[in-house]
Design a protein around this motif. Structure first.
Motif, PDB file in Angstrom:
ATOM      1  N   GLY A 268     -11.870  -5.551  12.525  1.00 24.45           N
ATOM      2  CA  GLY A 268     -10.792  -5.311  11.570  1.00 24.45           C
ATOM      3  C   GLY A 268     -10.056  -6.578  11.183  1.00 24.45           C
ATOM      4  N   VAL A 269      -8.821  -6.416  10.732  1.00 27.84           N
ATOM      5  CA  VAL A 269      -8.050  -7.556  10.225  1.00 27.84           C
ATOM      6  C   VAL A 269      -6.623  -7.527  10.758  1.00 27.84           C
ATOM      7  CG1 VAL A 269      -9.456  -7.737   8.146  1.00 27.84           C
ATOM      8  CG2 VAL A 269      -7.371  -6.338   8.098  1.00 27.84           C
ATOM      9  N   LEU A 270      -5.940  -8.670  10.588  1.00 29.25           N
ATOM     10  CA  LEU A 270      -4.596  -8.851  11.146  1.00 29.25           C
ATOM     11  C   LEU A 270      -3.536  -8.027  10.445  1.00 29.25           C
ATOM     12  CD1 LEU A 270      -4.517 -12.745  11.482  1.00 29.25           C
ATOM     13  CD2 LEU A 270      -4.692 -11.080  13.345  1.00 29.25           C
ATOM     14  N   THR A 271      -3.733  -7.807   9.155  1.00 29.86           N
ATOM     15  CA  THR A 271      -2.705  -7.061   8.430  1.00 29.86           C
ATOM     16  C   THR A 271      -3.321  -6.272   7.280  1.00 29.86           C
ATOM     17  OG1 THR A 271      -0.713  -7.224   7.042  1.00 29.86           O
ATOM     18  CG2 THR A 271      -2.045  -9.222   7.238  1.00 29.86           C
ATOM     19  N   GLY A 272      -2.941  -4.991   7.212  1.00 27.32           N
ATOM     20  CA  GLY A 272      -3.493  -4.113   6.187  1.00 27.32           C
ATOM     21  C   GLY A 272      -2.614  -4.020   4.961  1.00 27.32           C
ATOM     22  N   GLU A 273      -1.285  -4.134   5.170  1.00 32.41           N
ATOM     23  CA  GLU A 273      -0.395  -4.001   4.019  1.00 32.41           C
ATOM     24  C   GLU A 273       0.948  -4.707   4.169  1.00 32.41           C
ATOM     25  OE1 GLU A 273       0.164   0.191   3.393  1.00 32.41           O
ATOM     26  OE2 GLU A 273       0.942   0.553   5.401  1.00 32.41           O
TER      27      GLU A 273
ATOM     28  N   GLY B  18       0.821  -1.205   0.000  1.00 35.32           N
ATOM     29  CA  GLY B  18       0.000   0.000   0.000  1.00 35.32           C
ATOM     30  C   GLY B  18       0.851   1.249   0.000  1.00 35.32           C
ATOM     31  N   GLY B  19       0.615   2.108   0.977  1.00 38.22           N
ATOM     32  CA  GLY B  19       1.309   3.377   1.055  1.00 38.22           C
ATOM     33  C   GLY B  19       0.342   4.431   1.542  1.00 38.22           C
TER      34      GLY B  19
ATOM     35  N   THR C  34      -5.694  -3.394  10.586  1.00 39.74           N
ATOM     36  CA  THR C  34      -6.678  -2.426  10.112  1.00 39.74           C
ATOM     37  C   THR C  34      -7.936  -2.554  10.957  1.00 39.74           C
ATOM     38  OG1 THR C  34      -5.837  -2.720   7.873  1.00 39.74           O
ATOM     39  CG2 THR C  34      -7.886  -1.514   8.093  1.00 39.74           C
TER      40      THR C  34
ATOM     41  N   HIS D 221      -2.713   5.260   9.020  1.00 40.55           N
ATOM     42  CA  HIS D 221      -3.305   5.708   7.750  1.00 40.55           C
ATOM     43  C   HIS D 221      -4.789   5.918   8.056  1.00 40.55           C
ATOM     44  CE1 HIS D 221       0.390   4.676   5.785  1.00 40.55           C
ATOM     45  NE2 HIS D 221       0.260   3.388   5.981  1.00 40.55           N
TER      46      HIS D 221
ATOM     47  N   ASP E 207      -7.991   5.038   5.714  1.00 41.75           N
ATOM     48  CA  ASP E 207      -8.448   3.669   5.468  1.00 41.75           C
ATOM     49  C   ASP E 207      -8.345   2.764   6.693  1.00 41.75           C
ATOM     50  OD1 ASP E 207      -5.687   3.452   5.265  1.00 41.75           O
ATOM     51  OD2 ASP E 207      -5.756   3.529   3.084  1.00 41.75           O
TER      52      ASP E 207
ATOM     53  N   ASN F  32      -5.867   1.914   8.669  1.00 40.02           N
ATOM     54  CA  ASN F  32      -4.687   1.054   8.801  1.00 40.02           C
ATOM     55  C   ASN F  32      -3.745   1.606   9.879  1.00 40.02           C
ATOM     56  OD1 ASN F  32      -2.072   0.014   6.446  1.00 40.02           O
ATOM     57  ND2 ASN F  32      -2.802  -0.951   8.306  1.00 40.02           N
TER      58      ASN F  32
ATOM     59  N   PRO G  97     -12.110  -0.740  11.683  1.00 41.13           N
ATOM     60  CA  PRO G  97     -13.095   0.260  11.264  1.00 41.13           C
ATOM     61  C   PRO G  97     -12.716   1.563  11.970  1.00 41.13           C
ATOM     62  CG  PRO G  97     -14.167  -1.760  12.012  1.00 41.13           C
ATOM     63  CD  PRO G  97     -12.726  -1.861  12.398  1.00 41.13           C
ATOM     64  N   ARG G  98     -12.644   2.636  11.230  1.00 39.48           N
ATOM     65  CA  ARG G  98     -12.083   3.881  11.744  1.00 39.48           C
ATOM     66  C   ARG G  98     -12.748   4.381  13.022  1.00 39.48           C
ATOM     67  NH1 ARG G  98     -13.722   7.451   8.803  1.00 39.48           N
ATOM     68  NH2 ARG G  98     -13.804   6.453   6.778  1.00 39.48           N
TER      69      ARG G  98
END
Lengths: 495, 404
Positions: free
Chosen positions: A421-426, A161-162, A353, A382, A385, A387, A355-356
């Protein structure tokens, strides 16, 4: 971290295997000298090290195919490697396998402005693509922070990502095609300069597959025209909650910023000490919002963003008035990792990541964990999104601190999953988050993912020990367990 | 054919379990609007997700929505519009194109077929907006993949694989996807000229500017003449259409800059107001400007190739139009050429891309390759992937590839 038990038969055959590999890749292309192998023992996740059987540095796709064919037939494991900047241990070697380094695939093959594509070899660095087209007014959008060093092949493997993902997408949204060598040596092309798949979207699956499905030997990426203008707004808040609400309001107002980054107090202080970016030291949270596009539109959006920030109690709102100022706003954020590196002997960078809207709650619980573990944590985020990149500060020379940092990190990731959320965003699962996969997926969901792996790599020679906590034999995964008559719904019509 | 309408994912799973146990293939349907897109399914029973309806999550400020697979697209679009948001990939409605009614498709069908409209050029395809799924595989197992957050690299990206798999790998029961703000305004620049390839070149130039066109289509005189938009219908010659969207001041500015950059002496420029612009892009999106009586092919090509082949479309006597700045070609050949699939695909050989037969009578779709045949290594890989999800070939057998 446990890796599959090395195969003694392969270890014993090392001399013969190296000789065979030298026949395929002659000259300097096969490294087996222990002192030279040391450079390949780890990637960006330096806590884990392992010495491979040998390192092979092919120069042509035919060599890649021949190496894979040989390894597949002999049962020699293969760990593909780009620049070795993975933060999840994706390129960590295994003792009974080779590292297949793609560094010699370093040429840009074609710049096609008419179709807005660049075709290049996988060892080309991310930034080199932008450098090659910027004189034409174009750039390549995904910009992972390691972009000076990381390669496009590695970006495809990890779906990197970035800071510009919210508006411009991840690698997967910017890659149009790859040439891929399958473990049996077959060379296939997925996608190309056209925009959609003719059959299954295999490009979508290969992107982010962490080197488990095939070895990429060519990449076609989409390039974008450089926006007319880009400006940044710096906003400082007295609370994380206010900053989080401000982010939600910006987006609810229909603005998709090119970048929207948040830093918490420890990160702000570290960055300020490191490079004096002009961040207010008293802020609990800082937002950097970048807007790009036509000048008139950017000007308009800056007005909206500034007004929203003030509504949410920002005590500092400043829009960049020059390119120099914009870069200064970013300087602290872009140097956040080295800045944290200076205030602590070691740090461990996490990547979940969420949910914001759960941000404030997650940061509060992270502070509690920080106290429990007795380790400091700084957060860069980030924000657009969701992250998170918590940086856990520790000292590897203090016995037990690394293990404590790892346990703290795992708790943070469990928390991310718990809030939706999830374990890894990028950064990828790699070796690092492998054993946490069951937090997110059931056994049968993991089995389905592994069945897909088997479709590409039935001998499971590619990057074993990564992503999946348990290895199953492919044959055992393929069985259907359905019994006639279980769980009948009586009211349904029958056929 | 008998069609079952399960009311829950658990019921659907049970139906698949029975089909698996009995080794009886199932046709998978949503609203059925695209049932005739693809090869006829080799099954004697069907299961529809049409009763799995409803939006299960919508957080506008998080840009995310989840809906059960059978939720009508019209319902989703109406709810999004209330919050000034949209599906940025602009899903087309192929209902009328395939001889049915408009407005019947479900969100599951949109993602299962990976359908994207003109904005695909700028905003990405359906597959770029899918975040997560719940589904039932050919193992009769319920599973989830992906998530609800924008950035997620945890495990393989199965949602992308399922998107565009036409129900051959799993039955989608719930989809989570990214939604984006709808633009406040839009406008379209029409460039009317005499040479189609010159106009196609202007479309590509437009996409290389920083003025962010969100639509770039070329209508030959015949297609333009069918438009309900007067300025297009009356052009009497080929028309290139370039759309921009955004805040009103920005769209005006960008249209002016595009016009300045693209207009040449022999090219006449017009602008469409937002309402006319919307109407035109709906016609392009739904392929409403080509004869409904003909077979219809969809070619996905590099934009330059879509334009280079213009003389060939003419030689065939085909009706055609270009979208995606030339990257998407809609081709309606006359009856004599309509089903010469191999010949047609040979004409594309040596270029990236593929051809799909979107509209043809059932008996034709039964005997020719509707989707582009894959090279042998990819075909074998595709078979292994199909079997990895559906080892007994229960789900939509034959929809994409005969027997699979």
């Amino acid at each position: 971290m446990r890796l599959p038990e090395p195969d003694e038969r392969i270890l014993a055959a090392r001399t013969r295997i190296v000789a065979e590999l030298r026949r395929i890749v002659p000259g300097e292309g096969v490294i087996d000298d222990p002192s030279e192998l040391a450079a390949y023992e780890c990637d960006g996740l330096t806590a884990y090290r392992n010495r491979p059987l040998a390192v092979v540095l092919p120069e042509t796709r035919e060599q890649v195919a021949a190496v894979l064919r040989f390894c597949n037939a002999e049962g020699v494991k293969v760990v593909p490697r780009g620049a070795g900047t993975s933060l999840s241990g994706g390129a960590l070697p295994v003792a009974d396998g080779i590292v297949l380094g793609m560094s010699k695939f370093n040429r840009i093959l074609e710049i096609d402005v008419d179709n807005r594509t660049v075709t290049c070899q996988p060892g080309v660095t991310n930034l080199a693509i932008t450098r090659a087209v910027e004189h034409l007014g174009f750039y390549y959008a995904p910009d992972p922070s390691s972009q000076i060093a990381c390669t496009i092949g590695g970006n495809v493997a990890e779906n990197s990502g970035g800071v510009h993902c919210l508006k411009y997408g991840l690698t997967t949204n910017n890659v149009l095609g790859v040439e891929l060598v399958l473990p049996d040596g077959e060379i296939v092309r997925l996608g190309g300069k056209h925009l959609d798949a003719g059959g299954y979207d295999l490009l979508g699956v290969v992107t982010g597959s962490e080197g488990l499905l095939g070895v990429v030997t060519e990449v076609v990426v989409r390039i974008l025209p450089k926006p007319e203008t880009a400006r940044a707004v710096l906003m400082a808040f007295a609370s994380v909650e206010a900053a989080g609400d401000c982010v939600a309001s910006i987006i609810a107002n229909g603005i998709i910023p090119a970048g929207l980054e948040m830093m918490d107090r420890p990160a702000i202080l570290a960055a300020e000490d490191f490079c004096a970016a002009g961040y207010p030291r008293e802020a609990e949270a800082l937002l950097i919002c970048e807007l790009d596009g036509p000048a008139a539109e950017v000007e308009d959006s800056i007005g909206v963003v500034a007004a929203i920030a003030r509504q949410h109690g920002a005590f500092l709102v400043r829009a960049s008035e020059s390119e120099e100022e914009r870069l200064r706003f970013w300087a602290g954020r872009k140097n956040a990792f080295p800045a944290v590196g200076r205030i602590s002997p070691d740090y461990y960078c996490m990547d979940g990541t969420i949910p914001r809207r759960r941000l404030a709650e997650v940061l509060a619980r992270m502070r509690e964990m920080s106290q429990t573990y007795g380790l400091r944590v700084a957060n860069v985020f980030h924000a657009g999104d969701g992250n998170l990149h918590p940086l856990i500060l520790y000292d590897a020379n203090v016995p037990g601190e690394l293990e404590k940092a790892e346990a703290f990190g795992a708790d943070i990731l469990r928390l991310c999953v718990e809030v939706g959320g999830v374990l890894t965003g990028e950064h990828g699962v790699g070796i690092e988050k492998r054993d946490l996969m069951p937090v997110m997926f059931t056994e049968s969901e993991l089995a389905q993912q592994q069945r897909l792996k088997c479709a590409f790599d039935p001998q499971q020679i590619l990057n074993p020990g990564k992503v999946f906590p348990t290895l199953h034999r492919c044959a055992e995964l393929g069985r259907v367990h359905v019994h006639r008559g279980e769980l009948r719904f009586a009211h349904l019509p029958r056929f | 054919m008998h069609t079952l309408f399960p009311a829950s994912a658990a019921e659907l799973r049970e139906i698949v379990a029975e089909a698996v146990a009995a080794r009886r293939p199932l046709e998978i349907l949503g609203g059925g609007s695209k049932r005739d897109y693809g090869r006829p399914v080799e099954a004697e029973a069907a299961v529809s997700t049409a009763e799995l309806r409803g939006i299960t999550l919508y957080e506008p400020e998080e840009l995310v929505m989840s809906a059960l697979a059978g939720t009508p697209l019209t319902e989703i679009e109406a709810v999004l519009a209330e919050h000034r948001q949209q599906l940025a990939f602009e899903p087309p409605d192929y209902g009328p194109l395939l001889g049915g009614e408009a407005g019947r498709q479900t969100i599951g069908g949109v993602f299962a077929c990976n359908l994207s409209g003109p904005r695909r050029l700028q905003a990405g395809a359906a597959r770029d907006h899918i975040l997560g799924v719940r589904c039932v595989t050919g193992f009769a197992e319920e599973m989830k993949a992906g998530g609800r957050v924008m950035k997620n690299v945890t495990g393989y990206d199965l949602p992308k694989l399922l998107c565009g798999s036409f129900g051959t790998l799993a039955v989608l029961t719930e989809i989570t996807f990214k939604v984006l703000p709808a633009a406040a305004a839009e406008g379209t620049l029409l460039l009317c000229g005499s040479d189609e390839r010159t106009l196609a070149g202007l479309l590509r130039r437009a996409t290389g500017t920083p003025f962010e066109p969100s639509g770039a289509a070329l209508l030959p005189a015949l297609a333009a003449g069918r438009s309900q938009v007067p300025a297009v219908r009356r052009a009497g010659r080929p028309v290139a259409a370039i759309r921009v969207e955004g805040p009103p001041a920005s769209t005006d500015y960008r249209l002016s800059r595009l016009q300045g950059a693209l207009v040449q002496p022999d090219i006449e420029a017009h602008r469409l107001d937002p309402e006319q612009s919307q109407r035109l892009w709906r016609e392009i999106r739904d392929v409403a400007l080509l004869s409904r009586g003909r077979a219809l092919w969809r070619l996905s090509l590099p934009p330059t190739a879509g334009a280079e082949l213009i003389p060939w479309y003419r030689d065939l006597g085909a009706e055609w139009l270009l979208d995606w700045a030339g990257g998407l070609v809609w081709l309606a050949p006359p009856a004599a050429y309509a089903f010469r699939a191999a010949e047609l695909r040979r004409a594309l050989a040596g270029r990236d891309g593929h051809a799909t037969l979107v509209r043809a009578p059932r008996e034709i779709r039964e005997r020719i390759e509707v989707f582009e045949p894959q090279p042998p290594a990819l075909q074998r890989l595709g078979e292994r992937i199909k079997l990895s999800f559906d080892p007994l070939r229960i789900l939509n057998r034959g929809r994409m590839v005969a027997g699979l």
